[in-house]
Scaffold this motif. Structure first.
Motif, PDB file in Angstrom:
ATOM      1  N   ILE A 179       0.855  -1.190   0.000  1.00 16.20           N
ATOM      2  CA  ILE A 179       0.000   0.000   0.000  1.00 16.20           C
ATOM      3  C   ILE A 179       0.892   1.241   0.000  1.00 16.20           C
ATOM      4  CG2 ILE A 179      -1.776   1.269   1.297  1.00 16.20           C
ATOM      5  CD1 ILE A 179      -2.736  -1.458   0.307  1.00 16.20           C
ATOM      6  N   ALA A 180       0.495   2.255  -0.756  1.00 16.46           N
ATOM      7  CA  ALA A 180       1.161   3.560  -0.740  1.00 16.46           C
ATOM      8  C   ALA A 180       0.291   4.507   0.069  1.00 16.46           C
ATOM      9  CB  ALA A 180       1.344   4.091  -2.150  1.00 16.46           C
ATOM     10  N   VAL A 181       0.896   5.197   1.043  1.00 16.16           N
ATOM     11  CA  VAL A 181       0.166   6.162   1.868  1.00 16.16           C
ATOM     12  C   VAL A 181       0.768   7.535   1.596  1.00 16.16           C
ATOM     13  CG1 VAL A 181      -0.537   6.815   4.194  1.00 16.16           C
ATOM     14  CG2 VAL A 181      -0.286   4.391   3.602  1.00 16.16           C
ATOM     15  N   PHE A 182      -0.095   8.508   1.322  1.00 16.90           N
ATOM     16  CA  PHE A 182       0.306   9.851   0.922  1.00 16.90           C
ATOM     17  C   PHE A 182      -0.141  10.883   1.952  1.00 16.90           C
ATOM     18  CE2 PHE A 182      -0.470   7.282  -2.809  1.00 16.90           C
ATOM     19  CZ  PHE A 182       0.637   7.525  -3.611  1.00 16.90           C
ATOM     20  N   ASN A 183       0.681  11.907   2.145  1.00 16.19           N
ATOM     21  CA  ASN A 183       0.300  13.072   2.938  1.00 16.19           C
ATOM     22  C   ASN A 183       0.136  14.225   1.959  1.00 16.19           C
ATOM     23  OD1 ASN A 183       0.120  15.373   4.516  1.00 16.19           O
ATOM     24  ND2 ASN A 183       1.724  14.754   5.942  1.00 16.19           N
ATOM     25  N   ILE A 184      -1.115  14.595   1.701  1.00 16.29           N
ATOM     26  CA  ILE A 184      -1.429  15.689   0.796  1.00 16.29           C
ATOM     27  C   ILE A 184      -2.041  16.811   1.628  1.00 16.29           C
ATOM     28  CG2 ILE A 184      -2.706  16.416  -1.268  1.00 16.29           C
ATOM     29  CD1 ILE A 184      -0.709  14.175  -1.880  1.00 16.29           C
ATOM     30  N   GLY A 185      -1.267  17.848   1.868  1.00 20.91           N
ATOM     31  CA  GLY A 185      -1.773  18.987   2.630  1.00 20.91           C
ATOM     32  C   GLY A 185      -2.208  18.642   4.033  1.00 20.91           C
ATOM     33  N   GLY A 186      -1.556  17.661   4.645  1.00 21.17           N
ATOM     34  CA  GLY A 186      -1.911  17.249   6.006  1.00 21.17           C
ATOM     35  C   GLY A 186      -3.048  16.243   6.072  1.00 21.17           C
ATOM     36  N   SER A 187      -3.549  15.823   4.914  1.00 18.93           N
ATOM     37  CA  SER A 187      -4.592  14.807   4.831  1.00 18.93           C
ATOM     38  C   SER A 187      -3.959  13.527   4.292  1.00 18.93           C
ATOM     39  CB  SER A 187      -5.703  15.306   3.896  1.00 18.93           C
ATOM     40  OG  SER A 187      -6.760  14.398   3.842  1.00 18.93           O
ATOM     41  N   PHE A 188      -4.297  12.393   4.872  1.00 21.01           N
ATOM     42  CA  PHE A 188      -3.658  11.131   4.524  1.00 21.01           C
ATOM     43  C   PHE A 188      -4.578  10.275   3.657  1.00 21.01           C
ATOM     44  CE2 PHE A 188      -1.889  12.685   8.466  1.00 21.01           C
ATOM     45  CZ  PHE A 188      -0.533  12.699   8.165  1.00 21.01           C
ATOM     46  N   HIS A 189      -3.991   9.669   2.607  1.00 21.43           N
ATOM     47  CA  HIS A 189      -4.734   8.855   1.655  1.00 21.43           C
ATOM     48  C   HIS A 189      -3.920   7.612   1.340  1.00 21.43           C
ATOM     49  CE1 HIS A 189      -7.331  12.316   1.020  1.00 21.43           C
ATOM     50  NE2 HIS A 189      -6.216  13.026   1.006  1.00 21.43           N
ATOM     51  N   ALA A 190      -4.616   6.502   1.034  1.00 24.91           N
ATOM     52  CA  ALA A 190      -3.927   5.242   0.744  1.00 24.91           C
ATOM     53  C   ALA A 190      -4.503   4.594  -0.504  1.00 24.91           C
ATOM     54  CB  ALA A 190      -4.055   4.281   1.926  1.00 24.91           C
TER      55      ALA A 190
END
Length: 107
Positions: free
Chosen positions: A27-38
């Motif tokens: 799984i790739a987990v991203f921090n976009i503008g302080g919001s986390f998405h996977a």
């Protein structure tokens, strides 16, 4: 749902991604503008790691191999050569720790 520990919030800076090795797929987990998405780490178009992709401020990630763009929130492909979406997963933050929620596999 299975709750997978990713990392501390402090270990995933804004505009960065981390790869989490788990079954059945990384799984790739991203921090976009302080919001986390996977999303699943493998590009739907080819064998490339999305956690190694180019992350844009608008919430998209570019495949490092084929330059296809995907929305990190929905997994939807935004340009060719990709035409299939990448599966996304819910993310929760508890006590400054990031977790991904995965559907449990059928036995």
């Amino acid at each position: 749902m299975e709750k997978i520990f990713v990392c501390s919030k402090n270990d995933l800076p804004e505009g960065e991604a981390i790869k989490v090795d788990c079954q059945p797929e990384a799984i790739a987990v991203f921090n976009i503008g302080g919001s986390f998405h996977a999303m699943n780490d493998k590009c739907s178009h080819g064998n490339a790691s999305m956690s190694e992709g180019y992350i844009e401020e608008d919430g998209t990630v570019e495949c490092p191999l084929h330059s296809a763009l995907f929305c990190v929130k929905t997994g939807k492909p935004l340009c060719l050569p990709a035409t299939d979406p990448i599966a996304t997963h819910p993310v929760v933050v508890e006590n400054d720790s990031i977790y991904v929620l995965l559907k449990e596999q059928q036995q």
